[in-house]
Design an enzyme around this catalytic site. Sequence first.
Site, PDB file in Angstrom:
ATOM      1  N   ARG A  26      23.249  11.659  -0.047  1.00  0.00           N
ATOM      2  CA  ARG A  26      22.381  10.487  -0.031  1.00  0.00           C
ATOM      3  C   ARG A  26      22.586   9.625  -1.267  1.00  0.00           C
ATOM      4  O   ARG A  26      22.867   8.440  -1.168  1.00  0.00           O
ATOM      5  CB  ARG A  26      20.913  10.914   0.047  1.00  0.00           C
ATOM      6  N   TYR A  37      12.922  16.611   9.681  1.00  0.00           N
ATOM      7  CA  TYR A  37      14.093  17.457   9.926  1.00  0.00           C
ATOM      8  C   TYR A  37      13.681  18.904  10.144  1.00  0.00           C
ATOM      9  O   TYR A  37      12.580  19.320   9.768  1.00  0.00           O
ATOM     10  CB  TYR A  37      15.044  17.418   8.709  1.00  0.00           C
ATOM     11  N   TYR A  43      11.178  -1.680   2.961  1.00  0.00           N
ATOM     12  CA  TYR A  43       9.929  -0.921   2.823  1.00  0.00           C
ATOM     13  C   TYR A  43       8.697  -1.765   3.158  1.00  0.00           C
ATOM     14  O   TYR A  43       7.568  -1.327   2.941  1.00  0.00           O
ATOM     15  CB  TYR A  43       9.792  -0.339   1.415  1.00  0.00           C
ATOM     16  N   GLY A 100      17.240   3.446   3.438  1.00  0.00           N
ATOM     17  CA  GLY A 100      16.092   3.838   2.620  1.00  0.00           C
ATOM     18  C   GLY A 100      16.261   5.238   2.042  1.00  0.00           C
ATOM     19  O   GLY A 100      15.876   5.493   0.898  1.00  0.00           O
TER      20      GLY A 100
HETATM   21 MN1  MNH Z   1       1.887  -4.944   1.647  1.00  0.00          MN
HETATM   22  C1  MNH Z   1       3.735  -6.893  -0.389  1.00  0.00           C
HETATM   23  C2  MNH Z   1      -0.449  -7.446   1.909  1.00  0.00           C
HETATM   24  C3  MNH Z   1      -0.129  -2.895   3.487  1.00  0.00           C
HETATM   25  C4  MNH Z   1       4.312  -2.510   1.586  1.00  0.00           C
HETATM   26  N1  MNH Z   1       1.690  -6.812   0.910  1.00  0.00           N
HETATM   27  C5  MNH Z   1       2.581  -7.431   0.065  1.00  0.00           C
HETATM   28  C6  MNH Z   1       2.091  -8.748  -0.242  1.00  0.00           C
HETATM   29  C7  MNH Z   1       0.902  -8.900   0.410  1.00  0.00           C
HETATM   30  C8  MNH Z   1       0.654  -7.686   1.130  1.00  0.00           C
HETATM   31  C9  MNH Z   1      -0.004 -10.131   0.408  1.00  0.00           C
HETATM   32  C10 MNH Z   1       2.771  -9.752  -1.129  1.00  0.00           C
HETATM   33  C11 MNH Z   1       3.701 -10.566  -0.294  1.00  0.00           C
HETATM   34  C12 MNH Z   1       4.452 -11.579  -1.091  1.00  0.00           C
HETATM   35  O1  MNH Z   1       3.842 -12.500  -1.621  1.00  0.00           O
HETATM   36  O2  MNH Z   1       5.660 -11.416  -1.172  1.00  0.00           O
HETATM   37  N2  MNH Z   1       0.039  -5.119   2.504  1.00  0.00           N
HETATM   38  C13 MNH Z   1      -0.748  -6.250   2.524  1.00  0.00           C
HETATM   39  C14 MNH Z   1      -1.953  -5.994   3.290  1.00  0.00           C
HETATM   40  C15 MNH Z   1      -1.863  -4.701   3.719  1.00  0.00           C
HETATM   41  C16 MNH Z   1      -0.600  -4.158   3.241  1.00  0.00           C
HETATM   42  C17 MNH Z   1      -3.057  -7.017   3.524  1.00  0.00           C
HETATM   43  C18 MNH Z   1      -2.802  -3.897   4.548  1.00  0.00           C
HETATM   44  C19 MNH Z   1      -3.587  -4.401   5.450  1.00  0.00           C
HETATM   45  N3  MNH Z   1       2.054  -3.036   2.392  1.00  0.00           N
HETATM   46  C20 MNH Z   1       1.118  -2.381   3.143  1.00  0.00           C
HETATM   47  C21 MNH Z   1       1.600  -1.092   3.505  1.00  0.00           C
HETATM   48  C22 MNH Z   1       2.853  -0.968   2.986  1.00  0.00           C
HETATM   49  C23 MNH Z   1       3.143  -2.202   2.273  1.00  0.00           C
HETATM   50  C24 MNH Z   1       0.855  -0.050   4.324  1.00  0.00           C
HETATM   51  C25 MNH Z   1       3.696   0.260   3.155  1.00  0.00           C
HETATM   52  C26 MNH Z   1       4.703   0.636   2.464  1.00  0.00           C
HETATM   53  N4  MNH Z   1       3.718  -4.731   0.770  1.00  0.00           N
HETATM   54  C27 MNH Z   1       4.547  -3.641   0.845  1.00  0.00           C
HETATM   55  C28 MNH Z   1       5.688  -3.870   0.010  1.00  0.00           C
HETATM   56  C29 MNH Z   1       5.517  -5.125  -0.572  1.00  0.00           C
HETATM   57  C30 MNH Z   1       4.260  -5.654  -0.067  1.00  0.00           C
HETATM   58  C31 MNH Z   1       6.840  -2.908  -0.207  1.00  0.00           C
HETATM   59  C32 MNH Z   1       6.399  -5.827  -1.599  1.00  0.00           C
HETATM   60  C33 MNH Z   1       5.777  -5.608  -2.946  1.00  0.00           C
HETATM   61  C34 MNH Z   1       6.443  -6.389  -4.016  1.00  0.00           C
HETATM   62  O3  MNH Z   1       7.611  -6.712  -3.872  1.00  0.00           O
HETATM   63  O4  MNH Z   1       5.796  -6.658  -5.031  1.00  0.00           O
END
Ligand code: MNH
Length: 556
Positions: A93, A327, A357, A497
């Site tokens: 990996r 697995y 992700y 990933g």
């Molecule tokens: Mn999520 C980034 C909202 C659940 C993984 N998430 C963001 C951003 C918002 C957001 C808003 C910023 C986007 C941007 O401006 O680029 N996230 C949510 C909300 C929920 C949520 C409202 C639940 C409901 N997020 C999740 C879950 C995961 C996840 C569950 C699982 C892994 N989110 C991410 C990842 C990023 C992100 C990875 C990117 C973070 C970063 O680059 O800073």
Amino acid sequence: AENGCCSFPCQNKGICLTGKTPGSYTCDCSNIDFYGKNCETPTLVKRIKLMLRPSSDTLHNWLVSSSLKWIWDIINNVEFLHNFLMKRIYLLRSNVVDSPPLYETIHDYPTLDATTNTTLYARTLPPVPLDCPTPMGTKGPKVLPDVEFLAKQFFTRTKFRPDPMGSSVLMAFFAQHFTHMFFKTDVKKGPEFTWSGHGVDVSSIYGRNVHEENLLRSYDSGKLKMQTINGEEYPMFTKDVPITMGYPPNHPDTLKFAMGHPFYGLMPGLFLYETIWMREHNRVCDIMKQEHPDWDDERLFQTGKLIILGETIKIVIEDYVEHLANYNIRIKFKPTVLFGESFQYQNKINAEFNHLYHWHPLMPDEFNISGTIYPIKDFIYHLELVLKHGTANFTDSLSRQRAGHMSHHNHGPYTINVLKETILHGRQLRLQSLNNYRKRFNLDPYTSFEELTGEKELASQLEKLYGDIDAVEFYVGILMEKRRAKNLFGGTIVEIGGPFSVKGLMSNAICSRQYWKPSTFGGEVGFNLIKTATLKTLFCNNIKGPCPLVSLRVPD
Ligand code: MNH
């Protein structure tokens, strides 16, 4: 004439350089066991290795096959066999990931910044050159499909589609809580920029810098400051521990908790994990104080932090990755098998890892906490729900509710805009096509839209938009891809990933031979806390009363 590199002529990790005459190029095939104009011909030794190597899908089928389960049961119980295979898996990996990395997010070619500038994400493939006929190089439309249209046509949830593997909402929040430790885009500056520590650094618990860490500390026996509410320990309010958190304007002071990551106030599920980890730190400090009555606050704190880091990696590998991989071989945390191997104990977060992700389809539209249904609008920022129901009931409820299927037509109204942003960020970064990424990660490129989606309807809709399977965008392709046997995801997420994940976990400093020994963790007692940590004991050791169900999979 166009840029000769736009058609991505160089195969097998060969590097394209434009030539002196317009449209010409050369491929640098150094150090890759391939030669020829386009690095297309393997050396004899490589040819034999390739012939012997099973395809990624074959390997996956061996690892999940029910009929081979008896062989894996033996391997799981014979230590030297299991050690040997774990070593092969770690190396297979992590060797796919360039370490040190060659590219970062603001140049189209190798730079020293790729390895030294921590404010930039690394990236595995350089961007599509700017002067190409199409956004994906030479294939596909001159203008990529409208994101609003894509969101409507392919990604908006109409009816909740649960994860076929039965993953729980506790699993979804684990993913979010854990990965926000290192996916930290500096949104004000743009998708190229990050404030990440580029690895598993437990900054999610101890804050983003020493200043915040100092604010979170009690300076007594190594512990973090916590407060008692409804008979349970919780993080402090920001009025007492002034950390900058992302709460909405006019949010009540009694709901503004101070935590290691500014976004953890968003979701009660994140608040739950944060609370449990902080309690665990304090519990570990108590144990260490018993072992070392002579140690001062500082040493108890620092050692506690190392133990929490070790427990994090242990739980991520043996509970979380174990669940995701599904697995037949038990996935174990065994740093010692890499001693003496050529392995780089350094890591950089790649932009592509962050993109794949984005698992927002995991989030359901409503949450069932002890029988009360909270629509997501009454859940976001409502950290009082954890206080009200208590950490035991909350954990139990999240363990019994299904997460969503990470796939198309499954983004709820609160995350559909994040999807659009992610696709736009991919375009801004000029990420190469899904198929180019598949080739880079030793997967066969898809030859048709139907092969990608595994059905006809969506395939033909996608084909109308992209025209050519080689022009499908990275993140769009990931969400449209058919699911792999006995897995939550399509093959691309796992095969891209997986390497970033294994590399990020095993390259941690504490896995190196100088760190990985009892004395680093306050002696055998501390070392054993790491070696015996599980998700279940993490929760149960830190919740009063009977142990709730703690499960990344919803029971049948
Ligand atoms: Mn999520 C980034 C909202 C659940 C993984 N998430 C963001 C951003 C918002 C957001 C808003 C910023 C986007 C941007 O401006 O680029 N996230 C949510 C909300 C929920 C949520 C409202 C639940 C409901 N997020 C999740 C879950 C995961 C996840 C569950 C699982 C892994 N989110 C991410 C990842 C990023 C992100 C990875 C990117 C973070 C970063 O680059 O800073």
